[in-house]
Design a protein around this motif. Structure first.
Motif, short mmCIF file in Angstrom:
data_model
loop_
_atom_site.label_atom_id
_atom_site.label_comp_id
_atom_site.label_asym_id
_atom_site.label_seq_id
_atom_site.Cartn_x
_atom_site.Cartn_y
_atom_site.Cartn_z
N ARG A 285 -18.28 4.60 38.62
CA ARG A 285 -18.49 5.65 38.47
C ARG A 285 -18.19 6.69 38.55
O ARG A 285 -17.27 6.87 39.47
CB ARG A 285 -19.85 5.72 39.07
N VAL A 286 -18.10 7.23 37.60
CA VAL A 286 -17.02 9.02 37.90
C VAL A 286 -17.85 10.21 37.68
O VAL A 286 -18.91 10.85 36.97
CB VAL A 286 -15.94 8.80 37.04
N LEU A 287 -18.18 11.07 38.53
CA LEU A 287 -18.33 12.14 38.64
C LEU A 287 -18.02 13.04 38.88
O LEU A 287 -16.18 13.48 39.78
CB LEU A 287 -19.13 12.20 40.12
N PHE A 288 -18.11 14.60 37.99
CA PHE A 288 -17.49 15.70 37.50
C PHE A 288 -18.24 16.25 38.18
O PHE A 288 -19.45 16.86 37.80
CB PHE A 288 -17.06 15.27 35.79
N GLY A 289 -17.83 17.29 38.57
CA GLY A 289 -18.40 19.06 38.87
C GLY A 289 -17.17 20.40 38.17
O GLY A 289 -16.06 20.00 38.14
N ILE B 94 -16.88 18.97 30.02
CA ILE B 94 -18.07 18.36 30.34
C ILE B 94 -19.28 19.10 29.33
O ILE B 94 -19.78 19.34 29.02
CB ILE B 94 -18.57 19.51 31.85
N TYR B 95 -18.88 20.85 28.96
CA TYR B 95 -19.99 21.16 27.94
C TYR B 95 -19.36 20.19 26.49
O TYR B 95 -20.60 19.95 25.81
CB TYR B 95 -19.90 22.88 27.89
N GLY B 96 -18.64 20.11 26.49
CA GLY B 96 -17.77 19.24 25.17
C GLY B 96 -18.72 17.99 25.37
O GLY B 96 -18.75 17.48 24.39
N LEU B 97 -18.88 17.79 26.04
CA LEU B 97 -19.33 16.04 26.61
C LEU B 97 -20.29 16.13 26.19
O LEU B 97 -21.12 15.25 25.45
CB LEU B 97 -19.24 15.81 27.77
N GLU B 98 -21.17 17.43 26.84
CA GLU B 98 -22.75 17.37 26.14
C GLU B 98 -22.56 17.51 24.78
O GLU B 98 -24.08 16.60 24.10
CB GLU B 98 -23.45 18.05 26.87
#
Length: 330
Positions: free
Chosen positions: A311-315, A118-122
């Protein structure tokens, strides 16, 4: 001018060798019932001797490139999120570049522990804001079994090896592409001692002739990590959904970090997300650190569950501590 970032292709790789709970019963004092009831894990993939993070990442990248319909040389950036690189230097990202048969790209290893994907997506969104022509490979990979203490039954049952990759670029969307709507990230370095691998770093160096001790392997205070993981994953997901003017009912699928089934269930319950919306791969892969959500997303796509508008939510939550959430719409 804002340039939207799209996930164009997905891929993952897991080693051929599988270590089951029954296999672990022969290694350490544990049982299939104990592991399954406390973690939800039934088996995990283990890297072959000599199989490194760069090997696994290169294969995951090839699959993601094929899914995107791209050649490796079209890439401009390679970001590899890992805590178990092949070496201190050269970076594993440089080795992946070489194994893909390309040169001259922007490559970098990054450590955000289990939050890495997720850091990589940012990171990809940031690059595309400056360079809308870029084509970014975001990968997350671990050979965590190389830093697993097989005499510690609290941790050795949890981890497996795998790699996940995503190809991200700007431009007009195509059917099946996922728009990265938003990402929220956070950290708390004061709690890093609760989940750590010390041995061999500059803060805990070895001298010639020293023997490898327990500090070389992963240490985790499971009870404390559980509490912080549930609290922070829940909060950051709630904040991201609210920030984008949505309520939780607007989420079609939830992909949490596959650390422990109890953590995943606790977060989903606090978010009021029903079981059928929660994607789980933990039984077959265990905790593969930063690659868990990438594997789950790639499998979800392959299964045809990412219908238009989904819509896909990641945590996610990891050592550092680091945590974050992302919202992607397909």
């Amino acid at each position: 001018m804002k340039h939207e970032a799209y996930i164009r292709g997905l891929g993952y790789y897991a080693p051929e060798k599988i270590l089951t709970n029954a296999d672990l019963e022969k290694i350490v004092e544990t049982s299939d019932e104990w592991i399954t009831s406390r973690t939800g894990i039934k088996e995990r993939h283990i890297a072959a001797p000599g199989e490194a993070v760069s090997d696994m990442t290169a294969e995951a990248a090839r699959r993601a490139l094929a899914d995107a319909g791209m050649d490796a040389d079209e890439l401009t950036h390679i970001f590899l999120y890992t805590v178990t690189p092949d070496y201190y230097t050269p970076s594993a990202a440089c080795l992946v570049e070489e194994k893909l048969g390309i040169k001259g790209k922007v490559v970098q290893d990054v450590n955000a522990a289990c939050s890495g994907y997720i850091y990589g997506l940012e990171m990809a969104r940031a690059v595309l804001a400056l360079h809308p022509e870029a084509k970014v490979l975001v990968a997350a990979a671990e050979v965590l079994t190389s830093r697993t203490n097989w005499a510690d039954r609290r941790t050795c049952v949890l981890f497996g090896d795998a790699a996940a990759a995503a190809i991200i670029s700007a431009g007009d969307p195509r059917p099946g592409d996922g728009r990265i709507v938003d990402v929220l990230l956070a950290s708390d370095g004061s709690l890093g001692h609760l989940l750590t691998i010390k041995g061999g770093g500059s803060g805990h160096p070895y001298k010639l002739g020293d023997t490898v001790d327990e500090d070389y392997f992963l240490f985790m205070n499971g009870r404390e990590v559980f509490k912080h993981a549930v609290r922070n994953m829940t909060t950051v997901c709630e904040e991201l959904v609210a920030k984008n003017g949505l309520d939780i009912d607007a989420i079609d699928l939830f992909i949490p970090h596959q650390a422990n089934l109890r953590i995943m269930e606790a977060v989903a319950k606090k978010l009021a997300l029903p079981e059928e919306k929660v994607v789980s791969t933990i039984a077959r892969f265990g905790n593969t650190s930063a690659s868990t959500v990438g594997i789950a997303l790639a499998e979800t796509k392959a299964e045809g569950r990412l219908s238009p508008g989904c819509r896909v939510l990641f945590g996610v939550f990891g050592g550092g501590f680091t945590w974050g959430s992302a919202l992607v719409q397909f």
